[in-house]
Structures are given as C-alpha cells and as structure tokens.
Write a protein that holds these residues in place. Structure first.
Motif, mmCIF file in Angstrom:
data_model
loop_
_atom_site.group_PDB
_atom_site.id
_atom_site.type_symbol
_atom_site.label_atom_id
_atom_site.label_comp_id
_atom_site.label_asym_id
_atom_site.label_seq_id
_atom_site.Cartn_x
_atom_site.Cartn_y
_atom_site.Cartn_z
ATOM 1 N N SER A 25 9.984 110.174 -17.313
ATOM 2 C CA SER A 25 10.957 109.119 -17.018
ATOM 3 C C SER A 25 11.923 108.908 -18.184
ATOM 4 C CB SER A 25 10.232 107.816 -16.702
ATOM 5 O OG SER A 25 9.372 107.993 -15.617
ATOM 6 N N SER A 26 12.212 109.967 -18.899
ATOM 7 C CA SER A 26 13.196 109.866 -19.982
ATOM 8 C C SER A 26 14.586 109.681 -19.375
ATOM 9 C CB SER A 26 13.174 111.145 -20.810
ATOM 10 O OG SER A 26 13.580 112.235 -20.009
ATOM 11 N N LEU A 86 3.118 106.706 -26.957
ATOM 12 C CA LEU A 86 3.343 107.756 -25.971
ATOM 13 C C LEU A 86 4.839 107.836 -25.666
ATOM 14 C CD1 LEU A 86 0.522 106.877 -23.396
ATOM 15 C CD2 LEU A 86 0.399 108.516 -25.276
ATOM 16 N N PHE A 87 5.298 109.018 -25.302
ATOM 17 C CA PHE A 87 6.719 109.159 -24.943
ATOM 18 C C PHE A 87 6.907 110.393 -24.066
ATOM 19 C CE2 PHE A 87 8.203 112.878 -27.301
ATOM 20 C CZ PHE A 87 7.106 113.137 -28.104
ATOM 21 N N ASP A 88 8.066 110.469 -23.454
ATOM 22 C CA ASP A 88 8.478 111.678 -22.728
ATOM 23 C C ASP A 88 9.652 112.300 -23.482
ATOM 24 O OD1 ASP A 88 6.671 111.102 -20.656
ATOM 25 O OD2 ASP A 88 8.159 109.876 -19.595
ATOM 26 N N TYR A 89 9.618 113.610 -23.632
ATOM 27 C CA TYR A 89 10.798 114.279 -24.206
ATOM 28 C C TYR A 89 11.982 114.053 -23.277
ATOM 29 C CZ TYR A 89 7.803 116.891 -27.427
ATOM 30 O OH TYR A 89 6.926 117.244 -28.399
ATOM 31 N N VAL A 90 13.180 114.001 -23.854
ATOM 32 C CA VAL A 90 14.375 113.912 -23.021
ATOM 33 C C VAL A 90 14.377 115.127 -22.084
ATOM 34 C CG1 VAL A 90 16.892 113.956 -23.001
ATOM 35 C CG2 VAL A 90 15.683 112.629 -24.736
ATOM 36 N N GLY A 91 14.492 114.849 -20.796
ATOM 37 C CA GLY A 91 14.444 115.934 -19.808
ATOM 38 C C GLY A 91 13.119 115.980 -19.071
ATOM 39 N N ASN A 116 13.490 107.869 -24.542
ATOM 40 C CA ASN A 116 12.262 108.658 -24.508
ATOM 41 C C ASN A 116 11.112 107.960 -23.775
ATOM 42 O OD1 ASN A 116 13.555 109.785 -27.359
ATOM 43 N ND2 ASN A 116 12.480 111.326 -26.169
ATOM 44 N N ASN A 117 11.415 106.876 -23.075
ATOM 45 C CA ASN A 117 10.385 106.152 -22.325
ATOM 46 C C ASN A 117 9.148 105.918 -23.204
ATOM 47 O OD1 ASN A 117 8.977 104.960 -20.200
ATOM 48 N ND2 ASN A 117 8.247 106.944 -19.409
ATOM 49 N N VAL A 118 9.382 105.318 -24.365
ATOM 50 C CA VAL A 118 8.311 105.130 -25.354
ATOM 51 C C VAL A 118 7.397 103.978 -24.935
ATOM 52 C CG1 VAL A 118 7.786 104.547 -27.755
ATOM 53 C CG2 VAL A 118 9.764 105.987 -27.222
ATOM 54 N N ASN A 119 6.096 104.209 -24.976
ATOM 55 C CA ASN A 119 5.109 103.171 -24.679
ATOM 56 C C ASN A 119 4.122 103.067 -25.825
ATOM 57 O OD1 ASN A 119 5.646 102.210 -21.855
ATOM 58 N ND2 ASN A 119 5.585 104.425 -21.509
ATOM 59 N N VAL A 120 3.880 101.836 -26.277
ATOM 60 C CA VAL A 120 2.945 101.627 -27.383
ATOM 61 C C VAL A 120 1.746 100.848 -26.865
ATOM 62 C CG1 VAL A 120 2.650 100.688 -29.694
ATOM 63 C CG2 VAL A 120 4.886 101.567 -28.986
#
Lengths: 297, 300
Positions: free
Chosen positions: B80-81, B72-77, B32-36
């Motif tokens: 940059s997931s 922060l994250f991007d949903y799969v799809g 999920n390209n998670v950023n903290v």
C-alpha cells in the motif's frame, strides 16, 4: 448405464502435496502424462517445473498459500525434459491439519499462454512507442534540451516540492546578445549551431538535477535548487564567463541573464521576475547578470 | 523493455531528479506505508522481500513485539505504498530501494536499528547500512543471496541467465494489470497516472511495472563485492533446502561477510519467517542477547 466413473479421466492434473516440505503425496495419472514423468517414490513439487517457475513458486505461490491459504490462476511452466516446456495454469488450496496439505489443480494452457504472449508483445510495442513520443514531445529538437512545455511542467512540479520542503530555488532566464545580427550576418544554419553550442555550455556548467531548457528562439531557462543568493550569483557569473571564454563557431558571443531566487514564490511569479531582470540586464548594456532575492511575501 | 533510458540518454536533463530533496516525516510515512508497533528500546526495521509486502511479517511479529519496537513498511511500488512516488529509474536498482530504508530511518530518527531483511532485502539492507552506518546496530538476513546468477565454477547462485529471462516473461503473463496499464499508454498519458490510478491491496504485487522492475533489480544484480565491506554484526538465517538460496550461497555469505554468524534451520523453503516464525524469533533473540521467557508468542 455406466455408473462408476474414474476421476483419473478428468483432463486436469490433480496433485496433493505437504505444504511445508512440498513433497508430492499423491498425483493423478493425468498429471504424470502431462509432465511426461514417471511416478517416483518421493518427489518434490518443484521438480516438475522450470527454474523460472520455481522462483515464482517460492516467492509468490508459497507466501500466498501461507498467508491466505489459496492461490488462484498462476501461469507456470512444466519442464517435461528434453527441452519440452508445457505452459500450465495452477490453482491451489491449503487444507489445514497436521501436516497442512495443499490440493493443486494443474491444467494445460498452451492457447492461453500464446494469447498472453501476444498481449505482452503488443504492450511492449505500445510502451516503446509511447516512450518515444513522450521524449519527442518534451524535447527541443535543435538542442536536445527540454522544450518550453516540458520545462514549465517539470519546473512547476519541482518548485512545488521545493516549497513544501523549504528548499530555496533560483530561476535563470538567459538570452543570447545580438542574436538577430548573428543570424543576419552568418545565416540561419550558423545561428542554429550557435544555439546548439550554447546548450552544450549550459549543460556542462550545471548539475544533473538542475532543469535546463530552451524556451524561445535564443532564450534559455534554468531552474536550480538549494541556491543561496550568493551561489545563484556565482552560477550566473560562471555561465557568463564560460560563454565569454570560448568563441562559439569562431565568433565572440555574449549573453544576458536575469535570475530570481526564492523559497516561497510560485513558478509564474518567478518567471515574470526573472524575465524583468533579464530586460534590465539588456538595458544596462548586455553581457551581464542581474540576480535578486524574492521572499515571496 | 526499458528502452526509455536509452532513448533519453542523449538528453542531459530527461527527468529531473525529485529525490534531491529531504522529505518531511509525514511524506515518508505515507509514501512507504510505515507502521510502528511493539515496545522496547531496540528497533527492528523489517524489510519485505521481492514480490510481497509487509504483511509477510505478521507471523513473526507476535513473537518479537514484546521485546522490540518494530517498524514495518512497504517499498515504493509494493503493497500500500504511494505509487505516485514510483520512479522507474530509481527503482531499477537495489540502491533505489535502499534509499527507502534510509529515508525511513531519517524521517523517524531511528537509531540502534536492527535491519531484518527477507531475501533481496538483506542486500538492500547492506546498501542502506553503508549510507547510514551510525544508525544501524546489526542486520538479520533471512534467506539472503548476493547474486542469483551462476558464475561457474567459483559461484553458483542457482540460476542461468535464460532462467531469469524466462522468469520476467512468466511474470508478464501473470500480472494482468492490463486494463489500467494499457489505456494510459494508448492515450499517451504515460507520466504518473499509470501508477497513481492503481492501488494494490493484494498480498503479492501484481503491478506489471513495479513488480517486474523489482524482479529485474533483484535477480540480475550481483552484489558479492559488497559483502566484505559490511561493518555490522550479521545473523544469516538459512533453510536446509531453498530453491532460491542454496547452502552454497549461505556458506558464501558467511565466508565473505565479516562479523557474520550462520544458522541453518532444518526446514525447506524460502520464507522461514512465515513457515517457522517461532524458531526464527528464538534465534533472533539469542543473536540480540534477549533472554527468552517461557511461553510464547508474547501476544498470548
């Protein structure tokens, strides 16, 4: 020689809007002709477009303008009233200031739209065909279960994932007892029906994320996950008793099961182990299940 | 389009369910390209809306990172997931997206989480909050709508079915991942590779499959029944003029969501967090009872 040329004669709709309010501050006569609307004292850009285009404007174009200051080649549809719809191509650029201004160039794109439509239709058709082929190539025609190829592919993938996540898995090989005699005695059509009924019993007694396949003539394979040794034993016995309990096509049918349980062993190893256990079960008199835990070391 | 599910309906085990396992933390962070970022006890988990990615929060983050830990994250799809983790079936439904939020909260062991969701992510957040209520503190919904369809006379989501069918058609014409997408179709390599070969770097999703699937899940869904089930304090942020979520929708949300408070911002548009970040940050701080100091953003 003529020296004063009118920008209004360019075959492109030019529109200037306020970025935040989207109010139309100025637009070229060509744009009004294109959209078949009269210049109003106040209008918002969205008013010129279909509802679908408004969604694209709000959820793609506006965020892009706010984020990167421009938006290139977006296909939209102008609502020219009385159900006349005009496909257009829009380019937009933000010029910062107080207030921030957006400059739009909007040109008709009927032919491009038709071409896109043809491409979309072609792609959809290809997609449906590819998916049908995909399903056919993975399915055992007689029983509707996964075939051997799809089984190996799915089981390998999921077992690798289970290994990484530390989830235990169980590999069952199931073979119908004396199937050759059933075929010889009752005919092949009857034998086929037995196979179909067996597939039904297996699917009815497993969970939706278990893998169930027909991997050979009268041979079935199952992979289940999160199986402690006792629950794999339990499932094997449950399957055997379900098979014993209901006469298939009016005759009593039994099966033998070999079941290998592990949390590390690779797919190929388990396949061999389950097969060996099945062989033992046959030798011990059939109509039984043999389960064993392999730690994979 | 998605006739796959119809064809395989006859099969009991068409596509094994990989989602059955617990994922390890690194998997989720990459997937999920998670950023903290930021500092604070309280966690703000920010979920982007349909179409874009986590970068849409970059205007708002500077105003909040001094008070909060921001995830922060991007949903799969999207963004940059990991497109290899994409499943058409799973993400055909908002519940699939809500599982991404649940996975992130569990993988990072987040507690006391404020779910900040833009547009459809408000409802996705509501679905996630039902699955892990003990981890959720409250929800901030930016321009939410539980249903974009009109059901006259009692509910006016803003759009007729034909409008939304046209939207899907328009999206098809705008997302031109043709070359990447057509080749595997023709060669028959449908599984996995279609998604894996493409890495989206643009701000808005142009992947023809994932974006359209997300659009369908978003615009054809009706989650009005979910609102009364809410168990957490909810801040509703609404534009005065918003083509996607009208004042009617805002009031509907308020009326049907227990423990909710509605703030109508005198602004136009569907992306308040991008167009009016400072104003939004002040309302969020007030909602979460964070004292507002002079001078902002915090990053200055």
């Amino acid at each position: 020689m003529q020296t004063d040329f009118s920008l209004d004669d360019f075959p492109v709709g030019l529109v200037v809007t306020n970025l935040h309010s989207t109010e139309v501050l100025q637009a070229s006569p060509y744009f009004y002709r294109l959209s078949q609307q009269q210049p109003l004292t106040t209008s918002k850009l969205g008013q010129f477009f279909t509802p679908a285009s408004k969604i694209l404007l709000e959820s793609f174009v506006m965020p892009m303008l706010l984020h990167q200051g421009h938006c290139d080649e977006i296909q939209l549809t102008i609502d020219a009233g009385s159900s006349v719809r005009i496909p257009v191509l829009a380019n937009a650029r933000v010029v910062s200031g107080e207030p921030a201004i957006v400059y739009w160039a909007i040109s008709p794109s009927q032919q491009r739209d038709t071409l896109y439509q043809q491409l979309v239709d072609l792609r959809n058709d290809l997609e449906i065909r590819a998916e049908k082929l995909e399903v056919l190539s993975r399915t055992d025609e007689l029983t509707g279960l996964l075939n051997r190829r799809a089984f190996i592919q799915s089981a390998e993938t999921l077992i690798k994932q289970a290994q990484r996540s530390g989830v235990a898995y169980a590999f069952f090989m199931l073979d119908i007892d004396f199937f050759k005699q059933i075929n010889d005695q009752h005919g092949h059509a009857f034998g086929d029906q037995v196979l179909k009924d067996m597939a039904k019993i297996l699917t009815e007694n497993t969970r939706s994320n278990d893998i169930v396949a027909r991997v050979g003539g009268e041979e079935f394979a199952l992979v289940t996950f999160d199986q402690a040794e006792h629950s794999a034993n339990f499932l094997a016995e449950k399957l055997l008793s379900a098979i014993r309990q209901q006469p298939i096509q009016g005759i009593m049918v039994t099966a033998s099961i070999g079941c290998a349980i592990a949390s590390h062993a690779p797919f190929e190893q388990l396949y061999k182990d389950a097969d060996a256990l099945l062989y033992q079960a046959k030798h011990q008199g059939r109509n039984r299940a043999l389960c064993r835990l392999f730690d994979g070391s | 389009m998605f006739q796959f599910s119809l064809i395989v309906g006859a099969l009991k085990h068409p596509v094994p369910n990989i989602g059955a396992f617990m994922f390890v933390q690194e998997d989720i962070i990459t997937r999920n390209n998670v950023n903290v970022l930021g500092r604070g006890e309280q966690v703000l988990l920010m979920a982007h809306g349909f179409g874009c990615n986590q970068q849409m929060w970059r205007f708002l983050v500077p105003y909040l990172e001094g008070n909060f830990k921001i995830v922060l994250f991007d949903y799969v799809g999207s963004g940059s997931s990991d497109l290899g983790a994409y499943s058409k079936q799973k993400y055909a439904d908002l519940a699939g997206y809500s599982q991404d939020i649940v996975d992130i909260c569990q993988a990072l062991d987040l507690n006391n989480v404020v779910l900040v969701g833009h547009s459809v992510s408000s409802i996705i957040g509501l679905l996630a909050a039902q699955k892990i209520p003990e981890r959720i503190h409250s929800q901030v919904m930016v321009c939410p709508s539980p249903c974009f369809l009109n059901f006259p006379p009692e509910y006016m989501g803003g759009f007729n079915r034909e409008d939304l069918v046209e939207l899907i058609d328009l999206m098809d014409k705008n997302y031109i991942g043709w070359a990447n997408y057509l080749a595997p179709l023709v060669t028959g390599e449908l599984e996995g590779k279609v998604f894996a070969t493409e890495l989206t770097t643009s701000f808005c999703t142009t992947n023809p499959i994932t974006a359209k699937n997300f659009a369908k899940a978003t615009f054809f869904s009706d989650y009005r029944h979910l609102l009364p089930l809410n168990q957490h304090p909810v801040l509703l942020l609404q534009s005065e003029v918003d083509a996607l979520a009208s004042l009617f929708v805002g009031n509907y949300m308020l009326e049907h969501t227990p423990q909710s408070r509605l703030e109508v911002v005198s602004a136009r548009g569907h992306c308040l967090h991008m167009s009016h970040p400072e104003q939004i940050s002040l309302i969020i701080k007030d909602f979460l009872r964070i004292p507002v100091e002079a001078g902002s953003p915090d990053a200055d």
